[in-house]
Design a protein around this motif. Structure first.
Motif, PDB file in Angstrom:
ATOM      1  N   UNK A 180      -6.849  -4.213   0.160  1.00 45.95           N
ATOM      2  CA  UNK A 180      -5.540  -4.795   0.486  1.00 45.95           C
ATOM      3  C   UNK A 180      -4.406  -3.941  -0.076  1.00 45.95           C
ATOM      4  N   UNK A 181      -4.571  -3.483  -1.328  1.00 46.88           N
ATOM      5  CA  UNK A 181      -3.537  -2.649  -1.957  1.00 46.88           C
ATOM      6  C   UNK A 181      -3.384  -1.319  -1.221  1.00 46.88           C
ATOM      7  N   UNK A 182      -4.496  -0.737  -0.785  1.00 43.15           N
ATOM      8  CA  UNK A 182      -4.437   0.541  -0.079  1.00 43.15           C
ATOM      9  C   UNK A 182      -3.756   0.386   1.279  1.00 43.15           C
ATOM     10  N   UNK A 183      -4.058  -0.685   1.971  1.00 45.17           N
ATOM     11  CA  UNK A 183      -3.423  -0.920   3.266  1.00 45.17           C
ATOM     12  C   UNK A 183      -1.919  -1.096   3.114  1.00 45.17           C
ATOM     13  N   UNK A 184      -1.521  -1.767   2.037  1.00 38.82           N
ATOM     14  CA  UNK A 184      -0.093  -1.947   1.779  1.00 38.82           C
ATOM     15  C   UNK A 184       0.562  -0.600   1.448  1.00 38.82           C
ATOM     16  N   UNK A 185      -0.104   0.189   0.613  1.00 42.62           N
ATOM     17  CA  UNK A 185       0.429   1.495   0.235  1.00 42.62           C
ATOM     18  C   UNK A 185       0.558   2.410   1.440  1.00 42.62           C
ATOM     19  N   UNK A 218      -0.363   9.224   5.663  1.00 41.06           N
ATOM     20  CA  UNK A 218       0.700   8.862   4.721  1.00 41.06           C
ATOM     21  C   UNK A 218       1.137  10.049   3.872  1.00 41.06           C
ATOM     22  N   UNK A 219       0.363  11.128   3.895  1.00 40.16           N
ATOM     23  CA  UNK A 219       0.706  12.309   3.109  1.00 40.16           C
ATOM     24  C   UNK A 219       0.423  12.167   1.630  1.00 40.16           C
TER      25      UNK A 219
END
Length: 302
Positions: free
Chosen positions: A67-72, A27-28
């Protein structure tokens, strides 16, 4: 010498961290930027905490954070499902409870980083062990183990020598009596030619190896001296394979005089796996290995 890393509280958490790190890199995003985004979502974390997760140094991971990291990171549905599966209760999100013997000696074992090794060993479904100088620990008799441990750690008091001997025999019993798993033991001939203790100790050890070689799930092979120079001269190592639902990658362990070293980078695992395969293919087959052990037993009996 490779960097020394402490193993995760469970192998599943190590796999989660590895995959999240890969997604973040693709994702950079930096750790700092990721942490800032999480805080904007009301999640308490920072770059240091995220780094510990990625390196497998956390004992638990909050599901909302994952969950938040996967979305980000814009992970697709399949990737998200694979990663969240590791958070299921049956894979464990905290250190599994150790047997009473290991809990009793936990401080000493963790000081040596050996407790982490034992946690991983207990979860592995396949073990590939190459030994250059001694019989693999999972196949050592009580007397042989005591002589080996005493020689390797003359700095330890008798009580700690006893503890390590007890732990080694516990591991041997677990291999023989625990859940079915595959153990490939590759022993350099030099280890079998090195006298450890008395001839009686060596004879008992060879007899145990012979019996173990006929046990389902245990494959013992001797790498003959005439194999010449090879990669195994760099030292012993263990490759561990885990259930797919717990960990998608193998890991490698090596040992120094005072600690255990865990290698989990793909390049390291590939290098050791290729080395083991080459050595395994040059070793005596099971029948010739048993013949070799029989000859050594006869030499000590004469």
């Amino acid at each position: 010498m490779p960097d020394q890393k402490q193993a995760p509280g469970s192998v599943a958490l190590g796999e989660i961290g590895h995959r999240l790190e890969r997604l973040r890199t693709l994702s950079g995003l930096t750790l700092a930027a990721t942490a800032a985004h999480c805080r904007e979502q009301g999640l308490r974390t920072d770059a240091s905490a995220l780094s510990r997760i990625e390196n497998g140094h956390r004992r638990t991971i909050d599901r909302d954070l994952v969950t938040a990291l996967l979305r980000l990171y814009r992970a697709d549905d399949r990737t998200s499902a694979e990663i969240t599966r590791f958070l299921q209760p049956d894979t464990g999100t905290a250190r599994r409870k150790r047997p009473p013997l290991l809990r009793r000696h936990a401080d000493f074992l963790d000081e040596m980083k050996f407790g982490d090794y034992l946690d991983c060993e207990a979860q592995a479904v396949r073990l590939r062990n190459y030994e250059l100088a001694v019989v693999p620990g999972l196949l050592q008799t009580a007397d042989y183990a005591r002589h080996v441990i005493t020689a390797l750690r003359p700095d330890l008091p008798p009580g700690k020598i006893d503890a390590l001997c007890d732990v080694r025999l516990h591991r041997r019993r677990t291999l023989a009596e625990g859940p079915p798993r595959e153990f490939q033991a590759l022993i350099d001939e030099s280890a079998l030619r090195r006298p450890i203790g008395s001839p009686a100790v060596m004879r008992e050890q060879f007899e145990y190896l012979f019996a173990a070689s006929e046990t389902p799930g245990i494959d013992i092979r001797v790498l003959p001296a005439d194999a010449g120079g090879h990669q195994g001269l760099a030292g012993p190592f263990v490759i561990m394979t885990f259930p797919q639902a717990t960990h998608a990658r193998d890991i490698v362990w090596t040992e120094t005089l005072s600690t255990s070293v865990r290698l989990d980078q793909d390049t390291d695992v590939t290098r050791y796996t290729d080395a083991f395969t080459r050595l395994w293919n040059r070793a005596l087959d099971p029948a010739r290995t048993r013949t070799h052990l029989t000859h050594q037993i006869q030499e000590l009996t004469a």
